[in-house]
Motif scaffolding. Structure first.
Motif, PDB file in Angstrom:
ATOM      1  N   SER A   1       0.851  -1.197   0.000  1.00  0.00           N
ATOM      2  CA  SER A   1       0.000   0.000   0.000  1.00  0.00           C
ATOM      3  C   SER A   1       0.886   1.246   0.000  1.00  0.00           C
ATOM      4  CB  SER A   1      -0.919  -0.020   1.228  1.00  0.00           C
ATOM      5  OG  SER A   1      -1.746  -1.162   1.199  1.00  0.00           O
ATOM      6  N   GLY A   2       1.629   1.431  -1.086  1.00  0.00           N
ATOM      7  CA  GLY A   2       2.497   2.596  -1.231  1.00  0.00           C
ATOM      8  C   GLY A   2       1.768   3.782  -1.838  1.00  0.00           C
ATOM      9  N   TRP A   3       2.556   4.757  -2.277  1.00  0.00           N
ATOM     10  CA  TRP A   3       1.961   5.999  -2.749  1.00  0.00           C
ATOM     11  C   TRP A   3       1.165   5.804  -4.036  1.00  0.00           C
ATOM     12  CZ3 TRP A   3       1.671   9.746   0.571  1.00  0.00           C
ATOM     13  CH2 TRP A   3       2.637   9.859   1.580  1.00  0.00           C
ATOM     14  N   ILE A   4       1.675   5.070  -4.974  1.00  0.00           N
ATOM     15  CA  ILE A   4       0.951   4.880  -6.235  1.00  0.00           C
ATOM     16  C   ILE A   4      -0.373   4.164  -5.992  1.00  0.00           C
ATOM     17  CG2 ILE A   4       1.031   3.773  -8.505  1.00  0.00           C
ATOM     18  CD1 ILE A   4       4.043   4.166  -8.522  1.00  0.00           C
ATOM     19  N   THR A   5      -0.325   3.084  -5.225  1.00  0.00           N
ATOM     20  CA  THR A   5      -1.551   2.330  -4.939  1.00  0.00           C
ATOM     21  C   THR A   5      -2.524   3.178  -4.126  1.00  0.00           C
ATOM     22  OG1 THR A   5      -0.197   0.321  -4.892  1.00  0.00           O
ATOM     23  CG2 THR A   5      -2.425   0.146  -4.041  1.00  0.00           C
ATOM     24  N   ALA A   6      -2.011   3.995  -3.197  1.00  0.00           N
ATOM     25  CA  ALA A   6      -2.890   4.822  -2.362  1.00  0.00           C
ATOM     26  C   ALA A   6      -3.616   5.875  -3.204  1.00  0.00           C
ATOM     27  CB  ALA A   6      -2.066   5.497  -1.269  1.00  0.00           C
ATOM     28  N   PHE A   7      -2.918   6.516  -4.120  1.00  0.00           N
ATOM     29  CA  PHE A   7      -3.591   7.506  -4.967  1.00  0.00           C
ATOM     30  C   PHE A   7      -4.568   6.855  -5.931  1.00  0.00           C
ATOM     31  CE2 PHE A   7       0.287  10.265  -4.140  1.00  0.00           C
ATOM     32  CZ  PHE A   7      -0.381  11.098  -3.264  1.00  0.00           C
ATOM     33  N   THR A   8      -4.285   5.610  -6.296  1.00  0.00           N
ATOM     34  CA  THR A   8      -5.230   4.889  -7.148  1.00  0.00           C
ATOM     35  C   THR A   8      -6.499   4.558  -6.375  1.00  0.00           C
ATOM     36  OG1 THR A   8      -3.398   3.929  -8.402  1.00  0.00           O
ATOM     37  CG2 THR A   8      -5.547   2.862  -8.601  1.00  0.00           C
ATOM     38  N   ALA A   9      -6.344   4.177  -5.092  1.00  0.00           N
ATOM     39  CA  ALA A   9      -7.502   3.786  -4.288  1.00  0.00           C
ATOM     40  C   ALA A   9      -8.318   4.993  -3.840  1.00  0.00           C
ATOM     41  CB  ALA A   9      -7.043   2.982  -3.072  1.00  0.00           C
ATOM     42  N   ILE A  10      -7.693   6.152  -3.658  1.00  0.00           N
ATOM     43  CA  ILE A  10      -8.432   7.298  -3.128  1.00  0.00           C
ATOM     44  C   ILE A  10      -9.454   7.817  -4.126  1.00  0.00           C
ATOM     45  CG2 ILE A  10      -6.909   9.157  -3.905  1.00  0.00           C
ATOM     46  CD1 ILE A  10      -7.192  10.370  -1.096  1.00  0.00           C
ATOM     47  N   SER A  11      -9.225   7.550  -5.396  1.00  0.00           N
ATOM     48  CA  SER A  11     -10.194   7.968  -6.407  1.00  0.00           C
ATOM     49  C   SER A  11     -11.450   7.115  -6.375  1.00  0.00           C
ATOM     50  CB  SER A  11      -9.565   7.891  -7.801  1.00  0.00           C
ATOM     51  OG  SER A  11      -9.152   6.571  -8.087  1.00  0.00           O
ATOM     52  N   ALA A  12     -11.292   5.854  -5.905  1.00  0.00           N
ATOM     53  CA  ALA A  12     -12.457   4.966  -5.828  1.00  0.00           C
ATOM     54  C   ALA A  12     -13.126   5.037  -4.473  1.00  0.00           C
ATOM     55  CB  ALA A  12     -12.025   3.528  -6.130  1.00  0.00           C
ATOM     56  N   ASN A  13     -12.360   5.138  -3.444  1.00  0.00           N
ATOM     57  CA  ASN A  13     -12.905   5.171  -2.087  1.00  0.00           C
ATOM     58  C   ASN A  13     -11.950   5.991  -1.232  1.00  0.00           C
ATOM     59  OD1 ASN A  13     -13.614   4.482   0.670  1.00  0.00           O
ATOM     60  ND2 ASN A  13     -14.828   2.792  -0.176  1.00  0.00           N
ATOM     61  N   LYS A  14     -12.449   7.125  -0.744  1.00  0.00           N
ATOM     62  CA  LYS A  14     -11.571   8.020  -0.006  1.00  0.00           C
ATOM     63  C   LYS A  14     -11.121   7.419   1.329  1.00  0.00           C
ATOM     64  CE  LYS A  14     -13.393  12.287  -2.020  1.00  0.00           C
ATOM     65  NZ  LYS A  14     -14.018  13.614  -1.766  1.00  0.00           N
ATOM     66  N   ALA A  15     -11.993   6.686   2.002  1.00  0.00           N
ATOM     67  CA  ALA A  15     -11.621   6.087   3.287  1.00  0.00           C
ATOM     68  C   ALA A  15     -10.510   5.061   3.100  1.00  0.00           C
ATOM     69  CB  ALA A  15     -12.842   5.448   3.936  1.00  0.00           C
ATOM     70  N   VAL A  16     -10.674   4.207   2.101  1.00  0.00           N
ATOM     71  CA  VAL A  16      -9.638   3.203   1.826  1.00  0.00           C
ATOM     72  C   VAL A  16      -8.355   3.889   1.390  1.00  0.00           C
ATOM     73  CG1 VAL A  16      -9.009   1.252   0.367  1.00  0.00           C
ATOM     74  CG2 VAL A  16     -11.328   1.432   1.263  1.00  0.00           C
ATOM     75  N   GLY A  17      -8.485   4.936   0.587  1.00  0.00           N
ATOM     76  CA  GLY A  17      -7.311   5.672   0.155  1.00  0.00           C
ATOM     77  C   GLY A  17      -6.570   6.313   1.313  1.00  0.00           C
ATOM     78  N   ALA A  18      -7.312   6.832   2.304  1.00  0.00           N
ATOM     79  CA  ALA A  18      -6.684   7.454   3.469  1.00  0.00           C
ATOM     80  C   ALA A  18      -5.899   6.427   4.284  1.00  0.00           C
ATOM     81  CB  ALA A  18      -7.755   8.127   4.328  1.00  0.00           C
ATOM     82  N   ILE A  19      -6.505   5.245   4.437  1.00  0.00           N
ATOM     83  CA  ILE A  19      -5.801   4.184   5.165  1.00  0.00           C
ATOM     84  C   ILE A  19      -4.509   3.798   4.449  1.00  0.00           C
ATOM     85  CG2 ILE A  19      -5.947   1.797   5.938  1.00  0.00           C
ATOM     86  CD1 ILE A  19      -8.957   2.203   6.298  1.00  0.00           C
TER      87      ILE A  19
END
Length: 328
Positions: A240-258
């Motif tokens: 769950s690094g930076w690239i994956t986190a920015f990818t997830a925040i577009s779909a779900n902000k809560a998951v992206g924040a984690i």
């Protein structure tokens, strides 16, 4: 005239021994001389008594029955002796096993292992002994503790990475690969990092071992690279690094924040690992360690190892048997 009747030429009576009164009495007696003679003279009061025979101190020889045991008795005694010896050997073997387990639980230091700190009722016992104040010199204790805290931070980050990957998996079934790999990284990197770079640096500071320092530098450099890759967060790599986190925040902000929190932790691990690597290297240069000393320690450790000695003996025995069979 009677005096003249005797023969004047006869020998006088006093000269004839047979004219002795005792002799004439014996010759004229009607008692048999043998019956008359008694070798035991009679004494007063004891002539008519029979003296009892004296008791000999030696008893007559009596034939004793044979005391040699029968074959059955001998076999039973031998079997009982073997059973007793077997029980004694089993008792000694159990005592040796108990002592060996105690030594293993105490480790090479001869003290009871205290890490990981588990309850006494727990089925798994501690595997290592660790005491910074006792085993690590004061000038190295701070850095050694920081390495320990870095390992703990790495374990916590890997666990949070698993939770973040699970949350990411809930947003789409295609992210199941990340969740599966996150489980693998937690199970693999948590114990391996402890054994492969934390314990070597602990031993290096404890014993000033050049080989332990070189082993730590090689493995920990790989760990720094892994920290950088994890902080980057390449998709489908289970991080769950930076690239994956920015990818997830577009779909779900809560998951992206984690996942951003996990990416920050991975970045902190990477930065701290680089700083600590430089600190350990500077201390290593002050200890007087060298590559030549590391080679000597490695060769001495290998040649004195029981595993190496057993393998060498087995190889030599196999080679000798092969040469003997070839000559025949």
């Amino acid at each position: 005239m009677s005096g003249y009747d005797n023969n004047p030429f006869a020998a006088p009576d006093s000269d004839n021994p047979f004219n002795d009164p005792s002799v004439t009495q014996m010759t004229n007696s009607s008692i048999d001389p043998v019956e008359q003679y008694s070798p035991f003279p009679a004494t007063d009061g004891l002539a008519t008594q029979t003296a009892p025979g004296t008791t000999s101190p030696y008893q007559p020889a009596v034939l004793q029955p044979s005391t040699d045991p029968s074959p059955q008795v001998t076999a039973a005694a031998a079997q009982a002796n073997l059973l007793r010896q077997q029980e004694e050997l089993e008792r000694k073997a159990a005592e040796l096993d108990r002592r060996e387990q105690e030594l293993q639980s105490r480790g090479a230091t001869g003290k009871a292992n205290n890490w990981p700190p588990l309850p006494k009722s727990f089925p798994i016992k501690p595997c290592f002994y660790q005491d910074f104040a006792e085993e690590i010199p004061p000038e190295y204790q701070r850095v050694c503790k920081m390495m320990y805290y870095l390992w703990m931070l790495n374990c916590v980050t890997l666990f949070l990475n698993l939770l973040a990957s699970l949350a990411f998996f809930t947003t789409g079934a295609s992210h199941g690969v990340d969740f599966g790999l996150s489980i693998l990284w937690l199970v693999l990197f948590a114990p391996c990092s402890f054994l492969c770079w934390y314990r070597p640096v602990y031993k290096a500071f404890k014993t000033d071992s050049s080989f332990s320092f070189f082993f730590f530098f090689f493995v920990f450099f790989c760990q720094v690279v892994i920290f950088i890759i994890q902080s980057v967060g390449i998709p489908s790599w289970g991080n769950s690094g930076w690239i994956t986190a920015f990818t997830a925040i577009s779909a779900n902000k809560a998951v992206g924040a984690i996942m951003i929190i996990v990416a920050i932790l991975f970045t902190m691990c990477a930065v701290l690992s680089v700083i600590l690597l430089k600190m350990v290297h500077s201390m290593y240069r002050r200890t007087g360690a060298s590559f030549q000393k590391a080679q000597q320690e490695f060769s001495q450790g290998v040649f004195t190892s029981k595993t190496f000695q057993t393998a060498a003996a087995s190889a030599a025995s196999s080679a000798a048997q092969g040469a003997f069979q070839a000559n025949n």
